[in-house]
Motif scaffolding. Structure first.
Motif, PDB file in Angstrom:
ATOM      1  N   LEU A  20      -1.761   8.879  -8.750  1.00 36.09           N
ATOM      2  CA  LEU A  20      -0.462   8.500  -8.193  1.00 36.09           C
ATOM      3  C   LEU A  20       0.593   9.535  -8.527  1.00 36.09           C
ATOM      4  CD1 LEU A  20       0.444   5.926  -6.556  1.00 36.09           C
ATOM      5  CD2 LEU A  20      -1.827   5.806  -7.528  1.00 36.09           C
ATOM      6  N   ARG A  21       0.520  10.075  -9.732  1.00 37.13           N
ATOM      7  CA  ARG A  21       1.467  11.111 -10.116  1.00 37.13           C
ATOM      8  C   ARG A  21       1.297  12.360  -9.244  1.00 37.13           C
ATOM      9  NH1 ARG A  21       2.174  15.672 -11.506  1.00 37.13           N
ATOM     10  NH2 ARG A  21       3.621  16.470 -13.060  1.00 37.13           N
ATOM     11  N   THR A  22       0.047  12.719  -8.985  1.00 42.20           N
ATOM     12  CA  THR A  22      -0.224  13.860  -8.115  1.00 42.20           C
ATOM     13  C   THR A  22       0.273  13.600  -6.701  1.00 42.20           C
ATOM     14  OG1 THR A  22      -2.145  14.511  -9.433  1.00 42.20           O
ATOM     15  CG2 THR A  22      -2.068  15.311  -7.170  1.00 42.20           C
ATOM     16  N   LEU A  23       0.021  12.417  -6.187  1.00 41.63           N
ATOM     17  CA  LEU A  23       0.497  12.025  -4.857  1.00 41.63           C
ATOM     18  C   LEU A  23       2.018  12.149  -4.761  1.00 41.63           C
ATOM     19  CD1 LEU A  23       0.412  10.507  -2.103  1.00 41.63           C
ATOM     20  CD2 LEU A  23       0.184   8.388  -3.400  1.00 41.63           C
ATOM     21  N   ILE A  24       2.707  11.608  -5.755  1.00 44.57           N
ATOM     22  CA  ILE A  24       4.178  11.632  -5.760  1.00 44.57           C
ATOM     23  C   ILE A  24       4.689  13.065  -5.869  1.00 44.57           C
ATOM     24  CG2 ILE A  24       6.185  11.001  -7.166  1.00 44.57           C
ATOM     25  CD1 ILE A  24       4.507   8.362  -7.786  1.00 44.57           C
ATOM     26  N   GLY A  25       4.064  13.847  -6.756  1.00 40.61           N
ATOM     27  CA  GLY A  25       4.489  15.230  -6.923  1.00 40.61           C
ATOM     28  C   GLY A  25       4.287  16.071  -5.671  1.00 40.61           C
ATOM     29  N   GLY A  33      12.449  12.768  -0.637  1.00 45.20           N
ATOM     30  CA  GLY A  33      12.719  12.232  -1.959  1.00 45.20           C
ATOM     31  C   GLY A  33      12.543  10.741  -2.109  1.00 45.20           C
ATOM     32  N   THR A  34      12.274  10.022  -1.009  1.00 38.95           N
ATOM     33  CA  THR A  34      12.103   8.569  -1.092  1.00 38.95           C
ATOM     34  C   THR A  34      10.879   8.134  -0.297  1.00 38.95           C
ATOM     35  OG1 THR A  34      13.503   8.157   0.841  1.00 38.95           O
ATOM     36  CG2 THR A  34      14.592   8.190  -1.316  1.00 38.95           C
ATOM     37  N   ILE A  35      10.382   6.933  -0.647  1.00 36.75           N
ATOM     38  CA  ILE A  35       9.250   6.353   0.076  1.00 36.75           C
ATOM     39  C   ILE A  35       9.320   4.842  -0.092  1.00 36.75           C
ATOM     40  CG2 ILE A  35       7.669   6.468  -1.908  1.00 36.75           C
ATOM     41  CD1 ILE A  35       5.439   7.244   0.103  1.00 36.75           C
ATOM     42  N   SER A  36       8.919   4.114   0.936  1.00 38.22           N
ATOM     43  CA  SER A  36       8.904   2.654   0.826  1.00 38.22           C
ATOM     44  C   SER A  36       7.765   2.218  -0.085  1.00 38.22           C
ATOM     45  CB  SER A  36       8.741   2.024   2.210  1.00 38.22           C
ATOM     46  OG  SER A  36       7.427   2.227   2.706  1.00 38.22           O
ATOM     47  N   SER A  37       7.925   1.059  -0.692  1.00 42.55           N
ATOM     48  CA  SER A  37       6.875   0.557  -1.572  1.00 42.55           C
ATOM     49  C   SER A  37       5.587   0.329  -0.801  1.00 42.55           C
ATOM     50  CB  SER A  37       7.332  -0.730  -2.261  1.00 42.55           C
ATOM     51  OG  SER A  37       7.722  -1.693  -1.307  1.00 42.55           O
ATOM     52  N   GLY A  38       5.704  -0.167   0.448  1.00 41.66           N
ATOM     53  CA  GLY A  38       4.513  -0.409   1.261  1.00 41.66           C
ATOM     54  C   GLY A  38       3.760   0.870   1.572  1.00 41.66           C
ATOM     55  N   ALA A  39       4.516   1.936   1.882  1.00 36.62           N
ATOM     56  CA  ALA A  39       3.872   3.205   2.206  1.00 36.62           C
ATOM     57  C   ALA A  39       3.181   3.797   0.983  1.00 36.62           C
ATOM     58  CB  ALA A  39       4.893   4.193   2.758  1.00 36.62           C
ATOM     59  N   LEU A  40       3.826   3.709  -0.181  1.00 36.72           N
ATOM     60  CA  LEU A  40       3.229   4.271  -1.393  1.00 36.72           C
ATOM     61  C   LEU A  40       1.958   3.514  -1.781  1.00 36.72           C
ATOM     62  CD1 LEU A  40       3.317   6.335  -3.616  1.00 36.72           C
ATOM     63  CD2 LEU A  40       4.932   4.878  -4.865  1.00 36.72           C
ATOM     64  N   ALA A  44      -1.917   4.867  -1.749  1.00 41.13           N
ATOM     65  CA  ALA A  44      -2.793   4.669  -2.905  1.00 41.13           C
ATOM     66  C   ALA A  44      -4.112   4.033  -2.463  1.00 41.13           C
ATOM     67  CB  ALA A  44      -2.099   3.799  -3.950  1.00 41.13           C
ATOM     68  N   GLU A  45      -4.033   3.069  -1.560  1.00 44.82           N
ATOM     69  CA  GLU A  45      -5.259   2.432  -1.058  1.00 44.82           C
ATOM     70  C   GLU A  45      -6.128   3.436  -0.315  1.00 44.82           C
ATOM     71  OE1 GLU A  45      -4.263  -2.236  -0.425  1.00 44.82           O
ATOM     72  OE2 GLU A  45      -3.346  -0.870   1.024  1.00 44.82           O
ATOM     73  N   LEU A  47      -6.551   6.307  -1.230  1.00 49.50           N
ATOM     74  CA  LEU A  47      -7.240   7.037  -2.299  1.00 49.50           C
ATOM     75  C   LEU A  47      -8.294   6.183  -2.981  1.00 49.50           C
ATOM     76  CD1 LEU A  47      -4.165   8.790  -4.002  1.00 49.50           C
ATOM     77  CD2 LEU A  47      -5.919   9.878  -2.579  1.00 49.50           C
ATOM     78  N   GLY A  48      -8.477   4.951  -2.489  1.00 50.52           N
ATOM     79  CA  GLY A  48      -9.451   4.054  -3.088  1.00 50.52           C
ATOM     80  C   GLY A  48      -8.906   3.254  -4.248  1.00 50.52           C
ATOM     81  N   ILE A  49      -7.571   3.195  -4.382  1.00 48.22           N
ATOM     82  CA  ILE A  49      -6.933   2.464  -5.480  1.00 48.22           C
ATOM     83  C   ILE A  49      -6.475   1.109  -4.959  1.00 48.22           C
ATOM     84  CG2 ILE A  49      -5.040   2.462  -7.146  1.00 48.22           C
ATOM     85  CD1 ILE A  49      -5.005   5.558  -6.856  1.00 48.22           C
ATOM     86  N   PRO A  50      -6.979   0.007  -5.488  1.00 43.02           N
ATOM     87  CA  PRO A  50      -6.536  -1.313  -5.045  1.00 43.02           C
ATOM     88  C   PRO A  50      -5.024  -1.491  -5.241  1.00 43.02           C
ATOM     89  CG  PRO A  50      -8.491  -1.490  -6.427  1.00 43.02           C
ATOM     90  CD  PRO A  50      -8.018  -0.076  -6.538  1.00 43.02           C
ATOM     91  N   ALA A  51      -4.413  -2.318  -4.398  1.00 38.05           N
ATOM     92  CA  ALA A  51      -2.964  -2.469  -4.399  1.00 38.05           C
ATOM     93  C   ALA A  51      -2.430  -2.910  -5.761  1.00 38.05           C
ATOM     94  CB  ALA A  51      -2.545  -3.455  -3.313  1.00 38.05           C
ATOM     95  N   ALA A  52      -3.090  -3.889  -6.388  1.00 38.79           N
ATOM     96  CA  ALA A  52      -2.597  -4.391  -7.669  1.00 38.79           C
ATOM     97  C   ALA A  52      -2.608  -3.293  -8.726  1.00 38.79           C
ATOM     98  CB  ALA A  52      -3.436  -5.580  -8.127  1.00 38.79           C
ATOM     99  N   ARG A  53      -3.692  -2.500  -8.754  1.00 37.13           N
ATOM    100  CA  ARG A  53      -3.763  -1.425  -9.737  1.00 37.13           C
ATOM    101  C   ARG A  53      -2.729  -0.341  -9.424  1.00 37.13           C
ATOM    102  NH1 ARG A  53      -9.089   1.830  -9.886  1.00 37.13           N
ATOM    103  NH2 ARG A  53      -9.972  -0.258  -9.666  1.00 37.13           N
ATOM    104  N   ALA A  54      -2.495  -0.098  -8.143  1.00 38.76           N
ATOM    105  CA  ALA A  54      -1.488   0.895  -7.760  1.00 38.76           C
ATOM    106  C   ALA A  54      -0.104   0.472  -8.234  1.00 38.76           C
ATOM    107  CB  ALA A  54      -1.490   1.090  -6.244  1.00 38.76           C
ATOM    108  N   ARG A  55       0.227  -0.816  -8.070  1.00 41.17           N
ATOM    109  CA  ARG A  55       1.557  -1.281  -8.487  1.00 41.17           C
ATOM    110  C   ARG A  55       1.728  -1.155  -9.994  1.00 41.17           C
ATOM    111  NH1 ARG A  55       0.222  -5.297  -4.499  1.00 41.17           N
ATOM    112  NH2 ARG A  55       1.429  -4.926  -2.602  1.00 41.17           N
TER     113      ARG A  55
END
Length: 266
Positions: A20-25, A33-40, A44-45, A47-55
């Motif tokens: 997630l840090r790499t994605l954001i960077g 400089g901004t992104i919606s929570s849904g888009a982020l 993450a999904e 990338l194979g990251i479940p939503a709960a773990r991403a949050r």
């Protein structure tokens, strides 16, 4: 930059937080400089990251100062920009010494009352790619002079350090032999081989996920590997293959990955 911002040294590759840090960077700056929570969470999904773990990881990154809460989502913390820009210079513009290039020596005498600073300086110099000549004496490629100065200033250690430039270090043994004592070349070899194995396993049919994972697995290497001259390295040194592999895959994947991010964040 503030010390609270999660730097490359604090986010080793492969974990959910690291991805997630790499994605954001990589992408919040091109997105303004901004992104919606849904888009982020959606990225993450991908990338194979479940939503709960991403949050959970996003909350951790907010705590570390990389993200700020914004209307409907998140904003990149302006305090993180110097760190990200420094990362860009190391990650995407790999530099290698040539025979005859200058070296820099950093001599630092930290008082016994500042053991915390001594430990921090040693850790950060190692991450910068410096080799340990002896206690309190470090050697690194001359092209890292600016970064060394910035590091000393950032830590408040400049008053304890003296910097020297030389094109002709003369250890008691041959320089190629001294290098094996100053740097842990076997540990560096293992890092390169791990990167090459990771790159070989990427699914190139999914450019976004492949590119983020490529950068995540690569981004520490240009820091810890100082880019020593080939004359001082073993003949089978894997660093050359690593750089070539990173360059080839990055050129292949970057544009399609950004297109995917822009479409998701729209």
């Amino acid at each position: 930059m503030t010390s609270s911002v999660l730097d490359d040294i604090d986010a080793r590759p492969g974990s959910t937080t690291s991805l997630l840090r790499t994605l954001i960077g990589l992408y919040l700056r091109p997105l303004g400089g901004t992104i919606s929570s849904g888009a982020l969470v959606g990225l993450a999904e991908d990338l194979g990251i479940p939503a709960a773990r991403a949050r959970t990881a996003i909350t951790r990154l907010k705590k570390h100062g990389l993200l700020l809460a914004a209307s409907g989502g998140y904003a990149l913390n302006p305090a993180a920009l110097p760190m990200l820009e420094r990362g860009d210079r190391r990650i995407f513009a790999v530099r290698t010494m040539r025979a005859g290039d200058e070296w820099m020596l950093v001599s630092a005498t930290i008082p016994e009352t500042r053991r915390d600073l001594r430990h921090q300086l040693r850790r950060r110099l190692q991450f910068l790619g410096a080799g340990a000549v002896s206690a309190g004496l470090w050697i690194l490629p001359g092209h890292l002079e600016t970064e060394a100065e910035e590091l000393l200033d950032e830590l408040g250690a400049r008053g304890f350090a003296t910097l020297f430039r030389t094109a002709d270090p003369r250890p008691a043994q041959p320089l190629a032999q001294a290098v094996t004592a100053w740097w842990d070349l076997e540990a560096l070899r293992a890092e390169h081989e791990q990167f090459l194995a990771s790159a070989a396993g990427l699914d190139l049919s999914a450019p976004f996920a492949a590119y983020v994972r490529l950068i995540d697995s690569w981004r520490v290497l240009p820091y810890i590997d100082p880019g020593l001259p080939s004359e001082l390295l073993p003949a089978d040194w894997p660093g050359t293959r690593s750089v070539a592999t990173f360059t080839r895959l990055s050129e292949r994947l970057a544009a399609d990955a950004l297109t995917h991010v822009r479409a998701t964040a729209r």
